[in-house]
Scaffold this motif. Structure first.
Motif, PDB file in Angstrom:
ATOM      1  N   GLY A 142     159.897   2.973 -22.158  1.00 44.54           N
ATOM      2  CA  GLY A 142     159.865   1.972 -23.234  1.00 44.54           C
ATOM      3  C   GLY A 142     161.252   1.389 -23.622  1.00 44.54           C
ATOM      4  O   GLY A 142     161.979   1.437 -22.673  1.00 44.54           O
ATOM      5  N   ALA A 182     159.459   3.184 -29.070  1.00 44.72           N
ATOM      6  CA  ALA A 182     159.267   4.630 -29.158  1.00 44.72           C
ATOM      7  C   ALA A 182     158.181   5.265 -28.405  1.00 44.72           C
ATOM      8  O   ALA A 182     157.018   4.881 -28.914  1.00 44.72           O
ATOM      9  CB  ALA A 182     159.827   5.178 -30.343  1.00 44.72           C
ATOM     10  N   ILE A 183     158.266   5.614 -27.272  1.00 42.98           N
ATOM     11  CA  ILE A 183     157.054   6.409 -26.747  1.00 42.98           C
ATOM     12  C   ILE A 183     157.064   7.906 -27.269  1.00 42.98           C
ATOM     13  O   ILE A 183     157.930   8.674 -27.216  1.00 42.98           O
ATOM     14  CB  ILE A 183     157.353   6.590 -25.069  1.00 42.98           C
ATOM     15  CG1 ILE A 183     157.391   5.135 -24.564  1.00 42.98           C
ATOM     16  CG2 ILE A 183     156.076   7.391 -24.744  1.00 42.98           C
ATOM     17  CD1 ILE A 183     157.496   5.349 -23.084  1.00 42.98           C
ATOM     18  N   THR A 184     155.857   8.241 -27.958  1.00 40.53           N
ATOM     19  CA  THR A 184     155.712   9.573 -28.680  1.00 40.53           C
ATOM     20  C   THR A 184     155.173  10.476 -27.620  1.00 40.53           C
ATOM     21  O   THR A 184     155.196  11.583 -28.116  1.00 40.53           O
ATOM     22  CB  THR A 184     154.935   9.353 -29.921  1.00 40.53           C
ATOM     23  OG1 THR A 184     153.900   8.611 -29.661  1.00 40.53           O
ATOM     24  CG2 THR A 184     155.910   8.224 -30.743  1.00 40.53           C
ATOM     25  N   ASN A 189     163.367   4.930 -24.778  1.00 40.71           N
ATOM     26  CA  ASN A 189     162.992   6.361 -24.258  1.00 40.71           C
ATOM     27  C   ASN A 189     162.187   6.299 -23.012  1.00 40.71           C
ATOM     28  O   ASN A 189     161.624   5.289 -22.870  1.00 40.71           O
ATOM     29  CB  ASN A 189     162.787   7.255 -25.237  1.00 40.71           C
ATOM     30  CG  ASN A 189     161.359   7.102 -25.765  1.00 40.71           C
ATOM     31  OD1 ASN A 189     161.028   6.061 -25.824  1.00 40.71           O
ATOM     32  ND2 ASN A 189     160.774   8.150 -26.165  1.00 40.71           N
ATOM     33  N   PHE A 194     155.783   0.825 -20.574  1.00 36.74           N
ATOM     34  CA  PHE A 194     155.105   0.871 -21.510  1.00 36.74           C
ATOM     35  C   PHE A 194     155.266  -0.462 -22.331  1.00 36.74           C
ATOM     36  O   PHE A 194     156.512  -0.378 -22.995  1.00 36.74           O
ATOM     37  CB  PHE A 194     155.179   1.905 -22.578  1.00 36.74           C
ATOM     38  CG  PHE A 194     154.044   1.981 -23.604  1.00 36.74           C
ATOM     39  CD1 PHE A 194     153.094   1.137 -23.705  1.00 36.74           C
ATOM     40  CD2 PHE A 194     154.191   3.201 -24.363  1.00 36.74           C
ATOM     41  CE1 PHE A 194     151.906   1.345 -24.754  1.00 36.74           C
ATOM     42  CE2 PHE A 194     153.151   3.178 -25.274  1.00 36.74           C
ATOM     43  CZ  PHE A 194     152.009   2.409 -25.714  1.00 36.74           C
ATOM     44  N   ILE A 199     157.948  -0.800 -25.536  1.00 39.65           N
ATOM     45  CA  ILE A 199     157.543  -0.113 -27.052  1.00 39.65           C
ATOM     46  C   ILE A 199     158.701   0.513 -27.240  1.00 39.65           C
ATOM     47  O   ILE A 199     159.380   1.133 -26.530  1.00 39.65           O
ATOM     48  CB  ILE A 199     156.267   0.892 -26.513  1.00 39.65           C
ATOM     49  CG1 ILE A 199     155.077   0.017 -26.427  1.00 39.65           C
ATOM     50  CG2 ILE A 199     156.265   1.674 -27.798  1.00 39.65           C
ATOM     51  CD1 ILE A 199     154.440  -0.468 -27.590  1.00 39.65           C
ATOM     52  N   SER A 241     148.342   3.284 -28.538  1.00 43.39           N
ATOM     53  CA  SER A 241     147.766   3.905 -27.423  1.00 43.39           C
ATOM     54  C   SER A 241     147.400   3.145 -26.406  1.00 43.39           C
ATOM     55  O   SER A 241     146.605   2.078 -26.329  1.00 43.39           O
ATOM     56  CB  SER A 241     146.744   4.896 -27.710  1.00 43.39           C
ATOM     57  OG  SER A 241     147.195   6.044 -28.659  1.00 43.39           O
ATOM     58  N   THR A 282     150.090   4.291 -34.544  1.00 42.07           N
ATOM     59  CA  THR A 282     150.460   4.545 -33.067  1.00 42.07           C
ATOM     60  C   THR A 282     149.738   3.621 -32.272  1.00 42.07           C
ATOM     61  O   THR A 282     148.807   3.135 -32.434  1.00 42.07           O
ATOM     62  CB  THR A 282     150.007   6.066 -32.780  1.00 42.07           C
ATOM     63  OG1 THR A 282     148.511   6.239 -32.911  1.00 42.07           O
ATOM     64  CG2 THR A 282     150.814   7.061 -33.503  1.00 42.07           C
ATOM     65  N   THR A 321     150.857   7.216 -25.834  1.00 46.16           N
ATOM     66  CA  THR A 321     151.264   6.619 -27.085  1.00 46.16           C
ATOM     67  C   THR A 321     152.658   6.267 -27.345  1.00 46.16           C
ATOM     68  O   THR A 321     153.603   6.800 -26.935  1.00 46.16           O
ATOM     69  CB  THR A 321     150.572   7.774 -28.059  1.00 46.16           C
ATOM     70  OG1 THR A 321     151.265   9.335 -27.902  1.00 46.16           O
ATOM     71  CG2 THR A 321     149.234   8.008 -27.763  1.00 46.16           C
ATOM     72  N   GLY A 322     152.573   5.354 -28.440  1.00 49.92           N
ATOM     73  CA  GLY A 322     154.046   5.031 -28.863  1.00 49.92           C
ATOM     74  C   GLY A 322     154.085   4.686 -30.280  1.00 49.92           C
ATOM     75  O   GLY A 322     152.746   4.429 -30.836  1.00 49.92           O
TER      76      GLY A 322
END
Length: 164
Positions: free
Chosen positions: A155, A57-59, A158, A111, A55, A135, A133, A75-76
């Motif tokens: 990811g 960006a993992i948020t 990050n 992820f 992914i 998930s 997003t 979540t990403g």
């Protein structure tokens, strides 16, 4: 008492030098030679290969308590809409469907998800953090959690670490 003694002597004959005998009940329905290891045919290195990219960006990551363990929710977000088939997969070699931490107690996950096809409409639309997003959730039993001190999720750009 006699039938018990006869049954015991019969079963004792299943091992040792008589194990290849036609009288051995363990060999009656086939060769009796099962797999000698639980390692996948292609080895552990190939068992965990996944072509899906990480992914972008993992948020965030959080725990949710369950009756017999915890639920890891990650979540990403991608740069565009349309990412699909997201999953958390283990980075360490292990049998399919099993997750185990490294010797240092860290469970390392990736992820991953498929990006939209380059010629699709979704690939041209930028993602909005409020609505787009991605998930995924992973259930970890109490037995698996016993050997884990933290979880590290990677990811494409990050890495997020969450402690147990």
């Amino acid at each position: 008492m006699a039938p018990l003694l006869i049954a015991t002597l019969t079963l004792a004959g299943c091992g040792g030098r008589f194990s290849d005998s036609g009288w051995n009940p363990l060999g009656w329905f086939g060769s009796g030679q099962g797999p000698t290891t639980l390692e996948p045919r292609d080895g552990y290195a190939n068992a965990n290969t996944d072509a899906r990219p990480g992914i972008p960006a993992i948020t965030g990551a959080r725990w949710e308590v369950l009756n017999e363990g915890r639920l890891l929710v990650v979540t990403g977000i991608g740069p565009t809409k349309g990412y699909y088939n997201a999953d958390l997969i283990g980075q360490s070699p292990s049998p399919t469907g099993r997750l185990s931490p490294d010797p240092d107690g860290v469970l390392r996950l990736r992820f991953v998800a498929w990006p939209p096809l380059s010629d699709s409409e979704f690939a041209r639309l930028p993602a909005r953090p409020e609505t787009d997003t991605i998930s995924v959730a992973l259930t970890l039993s109490s037995n698996v959690l016993a050997g884990i001190t933290q979880v590290e999720i990677t990811g494409a750009t990050n890495t997020v670490t969450i402690r147990k």
